[in-house]
Design a protein around this motif. Structure first.
Motif, PDB file in Angstrom:
ATOM      1  N   MET A 286     -26.594   7.134 -48.023  1.00  0.00           N
ATOM      2  CA  MET A 286     -26.485   6.237 -49.149  1.00  0.00           C
ATOM      3  C   MET A 286     -27.365   5.012 -48.886  1.00  0.00           C
ATOM      4  SD  MET A 286     -23.126   4.029 -50.377  1.00  0.00           S
ATOM      5  CE  MET A 286     -22.088   5.421 -50.106  1.00  0.00           C
ATOM      6  N   SER A 287     -28.222   4.698 -49.826  1.00  0.00           N
ATOM      7  CA  SER A 287     -29.021   3.481 -49.686  1.00  0.00           C
ATOM      8  C   SER A 287     -28.621   2.509 -50.792  1.00  0.00           C
ATOM      9  CB  SER A 287     -30.512   3.805 -49.758  1.00  0.00           C
ATOM     10  OG  SER A 287     -30.863   4.265 -51.038  1.00  0.00           O
ATOM     11  N   TYR A 288     -28.616   1.251 -50.437  1.00  0.00           N
ATOM     12  CA  TYR A 288     -28.198   0.222 -51.382  1.00  0.00           C
ATOM     13  C   TYR A 288     -28.932  -1.068 -51.068  1.00  0.00           C
ATOM     14  CZ  TYR A 288     -25.165  -0.631 -47.388  1.00  0.00           C
ATOM     15  OH  TYR A 288     -24.696  -0.842 -46.120  1.00  0.00           O
ATOM     16  N   GLU A 289     -28.911  -1.959 -52.037  1.00  0.00           N
ATOM     17  CA  GLU A 289     -29.463  -3.293 -51.837  1.00  0.00           C
ATOM     18  C   GLU A 289     -28.418  -4.308 -52.268  1.00  0.00           C
ATOM     19  OE1 GLU A 289     -32.783  -4.335 -54.382  1.00  0.00           O
ATOM     20  OE2 GLU A 289     -32.149  -2.831 -55.847  1.00  0.00           O
ATOM     21  N   ILE A 290     -28.542  -5.494 -51.733  1.00  0.00           N
ATOM     22  CA  ILE A 290     -27.623  -6.565 -52.086  1.00  0.00           C
ATOM     23  C   ILE A 290     -28.372  -7.533 -52.983  1.00  0.00           C
ATOM     24  CG2 ILE A 290     -26.158  -8.423 -51.212  1.00  0.00           C
ATOM     25  CD1 ILE A 290     -25.778  -6.673 -48.685  1.00  0.00           C
ATOM     26  N   VAL A 291     -27.816  -7.734 -54.176  1.00  0.00           N
ATOM     27  CA  VAL A 291     -28.469  -8.555 -55.197  1.00  0.00           C
ATOM     28  C   VAL A 291     -27.486  -9.583 -55.734  1.00  0.00           C
ATOM     29  CG1 VAL A 291     -30.041  -6.673 -55.846  1.00  0.00           C
ATOM     30  CG2 VAL A 291     -27.901  -6.980 -57.101  1.00  0.00           C
ATOM     31  N   GLU A 292     -28.028 -10.598 -56.373  1.00  0.00           N
ATOM     32  CA  GLU A 292     -27.189 -11.633 -56.969  1.00  0.00           C
ATOM     33  C   GLU A 292     -26.402 -11.072 -58.147  1.00  0.00           C
ATOM     34  OE1 GLU A 292     -27.467 -16.285 -58.461  1.00  0.00           O
ATOM     35  OE2 GLU A 292     -29.314 -15.185 -58.014  1.00  0.00           O
ATOM     36  N   PHE A 293     -25.161 -11.481 -58.257  1.00  0.00           N
ATOM     37  CA  PHE A 293     -24.301 -11.076 -59.358  1.00  0.00           C
ATOM     38  C   PHE A 293     -24.873 -11.558 -60.689  1.00  0.00           C
ATOM     39  CE2 PHE A 293     -21.061 -12.365 -62.418  1.00  0.00           C
ATOM     40  CZ  PHE A 293     -20.370 -11.178 -62.601  1.00  0.00           C
ATOM     41  N   ASN A 294     -24.773 -10.707 -61.693  1.00  0.00           N
ATOM     42  CA  ASN A 294     -24.961 -11.146 -63.073  1.00  0.00           C
ATOM     43  C   ASN A 294     -23.979 -10.377 -63.945  1.00  0.00           C
ATOM     44  OD1 ASN A 294     -26.258  -8.803 -64.363  1.00  0.00           O
ATOM     45  ND2 ASN A 294     -28.022  -9.298 -63.076  1.00  0.00           N
ATOM     46  N   GLU A 295     -23.885 -10.753 -65.200  1.00  0.00           N
ATOM     47  CA  GLU A 295     -22.839 -10.227 -66.078  1.00  0.00           C
ATOM     48  C   GLU A 295     -22.881  -8.710 -66.247  1.00  0.00           C
ATOM     49  OE1 GLU A 295     -22.058 -12.321 -69.714  1.00  0.00           O
ATOM     50  OE2 GLU A 295     -22.348 -14.264 -68.746  1.00  0.00           O
ATOM     51  N   LYS A 296     -24.034  -8.087 -66.068  1.00  0.00           N
ATOM     52  CA  LYS A 296     -24.085  -6.633 -66.227  1.00  0.00           C
ATOM     53  C   LYS A 296     -23.284  -5.907 -65.148  1.00  0.00           C
ATOM     54  CE  LYS A 296     -28.519  -5.801 -63.898  1.00  0.00           C
ATOM     55  NZ  LYS A 296     -29.917  -5.419 -64.097  1.00  0.00           N
ATOM     56  N   PHE A 297     -22.958  -6.603 -64.065  1.00  0.00           N
ATOM     57  CA  PHE A 297     -22.146  -6.027 -62.989  1.00  0.00           C
ATOM     58  C   PHE A 297     -20.664  -6.375 -63.128  1.00  0.00           C
ATOM     59  CE2 PHE A 297     -26.244  -7.117 -60.678  1.00  0.00           C
ATOM     60  CZ  PHE A 297     -26.785  -5.847 -60.827  1.00  0.00           C
ATOM     61  N   ALA A 298     -20.301  -7.101 -64.162  1.00  0.00           N
ATOM     62  CA  ALA A 298     -18.958  -7.676 -64.263  1.00  0.00           C
ATOM     63  C   ALA A 298     -17.855  -6.621 -64.247  1.00  0.00           C
ATOM     64  CB  ALA A 298     -18.840  -8.545 -65.510  1.00  0.00           C
ATOM     65  N   ASP A 299     -17.966  -5.570 -65.039  1.00  0.00           N
ATOM     66  CA  ASP A 299     -16.887  -4.568 -65.089  1.00  0.00           C
ATOM     67  C   ASP A 299     -16.605  -3.994 -63.707  1.00  0.00           C
ATOM     68  OD1 ASP A 299     -16.658  -4.901 -67.830  1.00  0.00           O
ATOM     69  OD2 ASP A 299     -17.658  -3.025 -68.344  1.00  0.00           O
ATOM     70  N   SER A 300     -17.671  -3.572 -63.034  1.00  0.00           N
ATOM     71  CA  SER A 300     -17.508  -2.958 -61.710  1.00  0.00           C
ATOM     72  C   SER A 300     -17.028  -3.971 -60.680  1.00  0.00           C
ATOM     73  CB  SER A 300     -18.819  -2.342 -61.247  1.00  0.00           C
ATOM     74  OG  SER A 300     -19.220  -1.320 -62.118  1.00  0.00           O
ATOM     75  N   ALA A 301     -17.619  -5.152 -60.684  1.00  0.00           N
ATOM     76  CA  ALA A 301     -17.246  -6.171 -59.692  1.00  0.00           C
ATOM     77  C   ALA A 301     -15.790  -6.580 -59.861  1.00  0.00           C
ATOM     78  CB  ALA A 301     -18.178  -7.379 -59.803  1.00  0.00           C
ATOM     79  N   VAL A 302     -15.374  -6.799 -61.087  1.00  0.00           N
ATOM     80  CA  VAL A 302     -13.969  -7.158 -61.340  1.00  0.00           C
ATOM     81  C   VAL A 302     -13.060  -6.002 -60.940  1.00  0.00           C
ATOM     82  CG1 VAL A 302     -12.283  -7.666 -63.156  1.00  0.00           C
ATOM     83  CG2 VAL A 302     -14.458  -8.899 -63.093  1.00  0.00           C
ATOM     84  N   GLY A 303     -13.468  -4.778 -61.228  1.00  0.00           N
ATOM     85  CA  GLY A 303     -12.666  -3.614 -60.842  1.00  0.00           C
ATOM     86  C   GLY A 303     -12.466  -3.527 -59.344  1.00  0.00           C
ATOM     87  N   ILE A 304     -13.534  -3.747 -58.582  1.00  0.00           N
ATOM     88  CA  ILE A 304     -13.423  -3.700 -57.117  1.00  0.00           C
ATOM     89  C   ILE A 304     -12.564  -4.853 -56.611  1.00  0.00           C
ATOM     90  CG2 ILE A 304     -14.736  -3.919 -54.961  1.00  0.00           C
ATOM     91  CD1 ILE A 304     -17.033  -2.406 -56.476  1.00  0.00           C
ATOM     92  N   TRP A 305     -12.788  -6.044 -57.145  1.00  0.00           N
ATOM     93  CA  TRP A 305     -11.979  -7.204 -56.752  1.00  0.00           C
ATOM     94  C   TRP A 305     -10.497  -6.918 -57.006  1.00  0.00           C
ATOM     95  CZ3 TRP A 305     -13.613 -11.559 -54.294  1.00  0.00           C
ATOM     96  CH2 TRP A 305     -12.688 -12.595 -54.176  1.00  0.00           C
ATOM     97  N   ASN A 306     -10.210  -6.360 -58.183  1.00  0.00           N
ATOM     98  CA  ASN A 306      -8.821  -6.072 -58.548  1.00  0.00           C
ATOM     99  C   ASN A 306      -8.203  -4.972 -57.684  1.00  0.00           C
ATOM    100  OD1 ASN A 306      -8.699  -8.097 -60.463  1.00  0.00           O
ATOM    101  ND2 ASN A 306      -9.197  -6.736 -62.174  1.00  0.00           N
ATOM    102  N   GLN A 307      -9.018  -4.065 -57.145  1.00  0.00           N
ATOM    103  CA  GLN A 307      -8.494  -3.075 -56.198  1.00  0.00           C
ATOM    104  C   GLN A 307      -7.873  -3.792 -55.002  1.00  0.00           C
ATOM    105  OE1 GLN A 307     -11.791  -0.659 -54.910  1.00  0.00           O
ATOM    106  NE2 GLN A 307     -11.614   0.783 -56.626  1.00  0.00           N
ATOM    107  N   VAL A 308      -8.613  -4.756 -54.465  1.00  0.00           N
ATOM    108  CA  VAL A 308      -8.141  -5.487 -53.284  1.00  0.00           C
ATOM    109  C   VAL A 308      -6.901  -6.311 -53.636  1.00  0.00           C
ATOM    110  CG1 VAL A 308      -8.746  -7.168 -51.503  1.00  0.00           C
ATOM    111  CG2 VAL A 308     -10.457  -5.521 -52.291  1.00  0.00           C
ATOM    112  N   VAL A 309      -6.949  -6.997 -54.772  1.00  0.00           N
ATOM    113  CA  VAL A 309      -5.787  -7.781 -55.200  1.00  0.00           C
ATOM    114  C   VAL A 309      -4.577  -6.863 -55.354  1.00  0.00           C
ATOM    115  CG1 VAL A 309      -4.810  -9.166 -57.087  1.00  0.00           C
ATOM    116  CG2 VAL A 309      -7.142  -9.616 -56.285  1.00  0.00           C
ATOM    117  N   GLY A 310      -4.775  -5.713 -55.961  1.00  0.00           N
ATOM    118  CA  GLY A 310      -3.686  -4.771 -56.197  1.00  0.00           C
ATOM    119  C   GLY A 310      -3.075  -4.219 -54.921  1.00  0.00           C
ATOM    120  N   GLN A 311      -3.890  -4.080 -53.868  1.00  0.00           N
ATOM    121  CA  GLN A 311      -3.352  -3.598 -52.596  1.00  0.00           C
ATOM    122  C   GLN A 311      -2.389  -4.616 -51.983  1.00  0.00           C
ATOM    123  OE1 GLN A 311      -7.247  -2.568 -50.794  1.00  0.00           O
ATOM    124  NE2 GLN A 311      -6.281  -0.596 -50.363  1.00  0.00           N
TER     125      GLN A 311
END
Length: 163
Positions: free
Chosen positions: A1-26
């Motif tokens: 798997m290859s990936y890059e780290i980029v600055e957040f913008n609104e197009k990533f909001a659904d996924s970023a919030v979903g991942i954040w909420n996974q951690v909160v939910g745990q």
């Protein structure tokens, strides 16, 4: 798997919030108790000194993220703080380490001198091993400093590193 780290913008909001909420939910790492909505997440991520996402190079899927901000103000404003979240299904692939390393560089670029984690939950052994591997210094243990989702209390360990 290859990936890059980029600055957040609104197009990533659904996924970023979903991942954040996974951690909160745990209920075993972040202090927040309630999940964020997409609008709340956008506001929250944009209010940080820097928010980054790890983005899969092939699928453009958000794999994880971090937030970086001051840990304090005034005479202690040179100390930064950060939080990291990796999609549950992507953990163990080195994404968390890449996010921490990127965050350390970004914090230094932004003029921070220290990166401090106030409340690493003692049972979060993958994070503790990573921070120790990267040279973070353990400050001690705060007995019962974190209330788990089930209502029990867990010790927390503050860590820091000079940038």
């Amino acid at each position: 798997m290859s990936y890059e780290i980029v600055e957040f913008n609104e197009k990533f909001a659904d996924s970023a919030v979903g991942i954040w909420n996974q951690v909160v939910g745990q209920g075993n790492a972040f202090p927040q108790e309630e999940p964020m909505t997409i609008p709340q997440g956008i506001e929250f991520f944009k209010s940080q000194s820097f928010t980054a996402v790890a983005l899969d190079n092939e699928s453009n899927e958000v794999l994880g993220l971090y937030i970086l901000h001051p840990n304090n103000v005034g005479r202690c404003g040179h100390i930064s703080n950060a939080s990291y979240a990796v999609d549950i299904s992507k953990r163990g692939a080195g994404i968390g380490e890449a996010l921490v390393r990127h965050c350390m560089k970004k914090a230094k670029q932004l003029g921070f001198k220290i990166l401090q984690f106030n409340a690493v939950v003692k049972s979060n052994t993958p994070a503790i091993k990573l921070y120790e591997k990267l040279g973070f210094i353990k400050l001690g243990t705060i007995k019962g400093g974190f209330r788990l989702k089930d209502g029990k209390f867990e010790d927390i360990i503050p860590f820091y590193i000079n940038l």
